[in-house]
Design an enzyme around this catalytic site. Structure first.
Site, PDB file in Angstrom:
ATOM      1  N   CYS A  26       0.833  -1.212   0.000  1.00 12.41           N
ATOM      2  CA  CYS A  26       0.000   0.000   0.000  1.00 12.41           C
ATOM      3  C   CYS A  26       0.862   1.254   0.000  1.00 12.41           C
ATOM      4  O   CYS A  26       0.444   2.300  -0.501  1.00 12.41           O
ATOM      5  CB  CYS A  26      -0.958  -0.012   1.181  1.00 12.41           C
ATOM      6  N   HIS A  46      -1.271   1.465   7.456  1.00 10.66           N
ATOM      7  CA  HIS A  46      -1.863   1.314   6.119  1.00 10.66           C
ATOM      8  C   HIS A  46      -1.842   2.669   5.429  1.00 10.66           C
ATOM      9  O   HIS A  46      -2.056   3.714   6.057  1.00 10.66           O
ATOM     10  CB  HIS A  46      -3.292   0.795   6.232  1.00 10.66           C
TER      11      HIS A  46
END
Length: 730
Positions: free
Chosen positions: A146, A680
């Site tokens: 990510c 994230h």
């Protein structure tokens, strides 16, 4: 010509009228030239083909190039006549994505021509991609990638760079012999990814950047595997790799950076430094992403001044340290004479402060003596921890609201300390609710007296509907006080084998009914309620939502007016960046006058600003080799109109003021959620072109792509890397 010393004969240059050629025509769009995919087929063009009829059916929107989306789409695809291109390179780049639609449209076109129908009715709906799909493609997560996806999504919205790759212009600049580059592998992989994102948006909603990841892993092994990496570090490497792969300087000369001589204008010195760097660096990345720092070092001993210029492709800004942190504290007073609701405060404490400092602040505002305050953590409506005076406030504040109770000192042997929680029997399950209590009683008090004290404490919470408790609601018919263990289980009376309770009419002392339990540091009581409801309209029962009622102090009201945050502006970050700082022992500067390394005073300012400004907010603070703490402070940054003029050196009196204003607009943000190594990344981005910046923001969360409902949500405490473009550039 003889003035230039040329002895060669003149070359004949012929002018060509496009209207006389079979493949060209002039219409309302200007000269339009037919392009074939393969140049060897130019001779198959039929002079008698009805070019005008085909061109009349093209709407005005197709004047944009189908490959790079520039407004210079003057050439029309010969086979389908449905899409325009800037040049042959754009057509060749777009061919693999347009081929199937082109063949189908060409077939329909030939059928209409053979039947003698008007080509204006030719329908290309659904075959030519809609503009709204451009760039709206997610990137699949290949295993903690990510960090890479968020950076790539923002980079793909750098319009000049994306057009440069989509039109295949980068191929002529690839430097295969640059030992600092990757031999064009990263550049070609990045170009292929951009074509899939922007040209193939109608073919897939998400794709896997495997080729680019493998190319980067080959030359930067730290990004290999499935470990989480830093998005800003990845972005810095990508910019460096693309710059070296596309460096137009094939044989860079040795360049000695010019010094700054005393008495010489800094404007001239800065221009000379930039020119010297341009002798070794010339690429599309360098032209758009690189700027210039001016660094000034002053020796603390001899006050020798050294001025140097350095290039940068992104700016790392430290978030200014907070002078205080906000801690929400709910104080439950004893109030034996006049019961009252708990009071909610918002206290400001130094980040390195301890709980004793928090107690002192609360004591000063509430009037409760410091020795009578006990600070606790409440979880699931139960007091599960009493804080030590030496615990750091910064650690405790992350757990949420701190509860404070007015009690007797814990070392007083004449007092019994009681932890009481509210409970509502619900069939076989017990439901805890409301704010728990921490109370101190004299050990010689009777059960009846203690029951009445507890009843007075809870009375401010008791309401039926929206009114206070009616007189017919008494302690005996709505409340049962039971003695339980620390685990919440009932304690059985050894005499009658019944659960131990505090009877409201009991004449025994508290110590007598407790027996061995009285030896414990804390006694746990369960306040079991009956006649409870959640409906304000039900006037026959008590609404248990009222058991969490509090009174707000003025400090908390002010905290709410500031939306519960203590934000730092991006302007303050730039101001802190340009402030003088003393170098530490690991980064000492060598003074040529003193002939030794010294801890100089260093000042950095922005000298030359790039067209694309990448700002990295330094959110991770290094504590030790095992701990990097994340700074979760909200940095308030503008979506439009970031003016860096006052932070650049252009305000210096000896600098020639640039006519181009240093105003930037935001078009991309990478966000980080969680902590270092286990977080994230997502991205927000919006498109822009010659007509301006779009208002619609798109959220990219790996393979998920969705419009952002509220543009103001772009500014959040998760923002990590910001992408700005200089206003009025393309």
């Amino acid at each position: 010509r003889t003035w230039y010393g040329e002895a060669s004969p003149q070359i004949c240059r012929r002018a060509l009228d496009p209207s006389k050629r079979p493949w060209a025509n002039i219409d309302n769009y200007g000269p339009s030239v037919w392009l074939l995919l393969y140049p060897e087929y130019w001779d198959i063009i039929n002079k008698s083909e009805p070019f005008e009829a085909e061109r009349h059916r093209l709407p005005g929107k197709v004047s944009r190039c189908g490959a790079c989306r520039s407004p210079n789409g003057r050439f029309i695809c010969k086979r389908c006549s449905s899409i325009r291109y800037c040049n042959k390179n754009c057509q060749m780049s777009h061919w693999q994505y347009h081929k199937s639609a082109c063949q189908l449209l060409n077939k329909r076109r030939e059928e209409k021509l053979s039947s003698g129908e008007d080509l204006r009715g030719l329908d290309d709906a659904g075959l030519i991609p809609d503009d709204s799909l451009w760039g709206r493609v997610g990137l699949n997560n290949l295993g903690n990638t990510c960090f890479m996806s968020s950076a790539l999504q923002c980079m793909s919205h750098v319009l000049p760079l994306t057009r440069y790759f989509l039109s295949n212009k980068f191929e002529r600049d690839i430097n295969l012999n640059n030992i600092l580059g990757t031999g064009g592998k990263v550049a070609r992989a990045y170009g292929a990814l951009l074509r899939d994102i922007w040209m193939g948006a109608h073919q897939h909603r998400s794709l896997s950047p495997n080729t680019l990841k493998r190319a980067i892993e080959l030359f930067a092994p730290r990004f290999s595997g499935v470990s989480q990496q830093d998005s800003a570090e990845f972005l810095a490497y990508l910019l460096d790799a693309l710059h070296e792969d596309l460096n137009r300087i094939r044989n860079p000369p040795y360049v000695e950076m010019p010094g700054v001589e005393k008495g010489k204008k800094l404007s001239i010195c800065g221009a000379e430094a930039w020119d010297a760097m341009s002798l070794r660096n010339s690429s599309f990345i360098f032209d758009n992403f690189y700027g210039l720092y001016k660094s000034t070092c002053v020796c603390p001993q001899c006050e020798e001044v050294s001025v140097t210029f350095e290039t940068f492709n992104h700016i790392t800004l430290e978030i200014p340290r907070q002078l205080s942190i906000d801690v929400v504290v709910v104080l439950v007073k004893a109030c034996d004479e006049s019961p009252c609701l708990p009071i909610r405060y918002c206290l400001q404490v130094h980040p390195n402060g301890v709980m004793k400092d928090l107690k002192a602040k609360l004591s000063q505002l509430s009037g409760v003596h410091l020795s009578k305050l006990t600070l606790c953590n409440v979880h699931n409506h139960f007091i599960n921890k009493i804080f030590n005076d030496n615990e750091f406030v910064s650690v405790v504040a992350t757990r949420g609201i701190v509860f404070a109770y007015e009690t007797a000192p814990h070392d007083d042997p004449t007092q019994v300390h009681v932890v009481a929680s509210h409970n509502f029997p619900n069939g076989n399950d017990d439901t805890r609710f409301g704010i728990p209590f921490l109370m101190s009683f004299d050990a010689s008090l009777t059960c009846a007296t203690i029951s009445n004290i507890i009843w007075e404490r809870v009375k401010p919470f008791l309401k039926v509907g929206r009114t206070r408790l009616p007189e017919n609601f008494t302690l005996e018919n709505v409340l049962d006080i039971r003695v339980v263990g620390a685990n919440g289980k009932a304690i059985i009376n050894r005499d009658d084998l019944e659960p131990l309770s505090v009877a409201p009419t009991g004449k025994n002392t508290f110590i007598e009914i407790l027996g061995d339990e009285c030896k414990s540091s804390f006694i746990f009581l369960l306040l079991e309620w009956s006649s409870l409801t959640v409906d304000n309209a039900d006037l026959s029962r008590i609404n248990y939502n009222n058991f969490e009622s509090v009174t707000d102090h003025s400090t908390f009201s002010l905290f709410q007016q500031n939306n519960g945050t203590k934000a730092v502006t991006l302007d303050e970050c730039f101001t802190s960046f340009t402030q003088p700082e003393r170098l530490d022992d690991d980064n000492m500067w060598y003074c040529t006058h003193c002939k030794e390394h010294v801890r100089a005073m260093k000042t950095v300012c922005l000298w030359r600003l790039p067209n694309i400004l990448v700002v990295h907010l330094k959110r991770f603070e290094y504590r030790n080799s095992f701990n990097r703490e994340k700074i979760g402070v909200l940095v308030d940054f503008p979506l439009e109109g970031l003016d860096l003029g006052k932070h650049a050196a252009s305000e210096s009196p000896d600098f020639v003021v640039d006519v181009t204003p240093a105003v930037y607009d935001l078009f991309g943000v990478t966000n980080h959620y969680g902590r270092m190594g286990f977080g994230h990344y997502t991205a927000y981005a919006r498109r822009w072109d010659e007509s301006g910046v779009e208002d619609t923001w798109i959220e990219f969360d790996d393979e998920n792509v969705s419009p952002l409902d509220t543009p103001s949500n772009v500014v959040s405490a998760a923002a990590y890397v910001l992408f700005y473009k200089k206003r009025d550039i393309i």
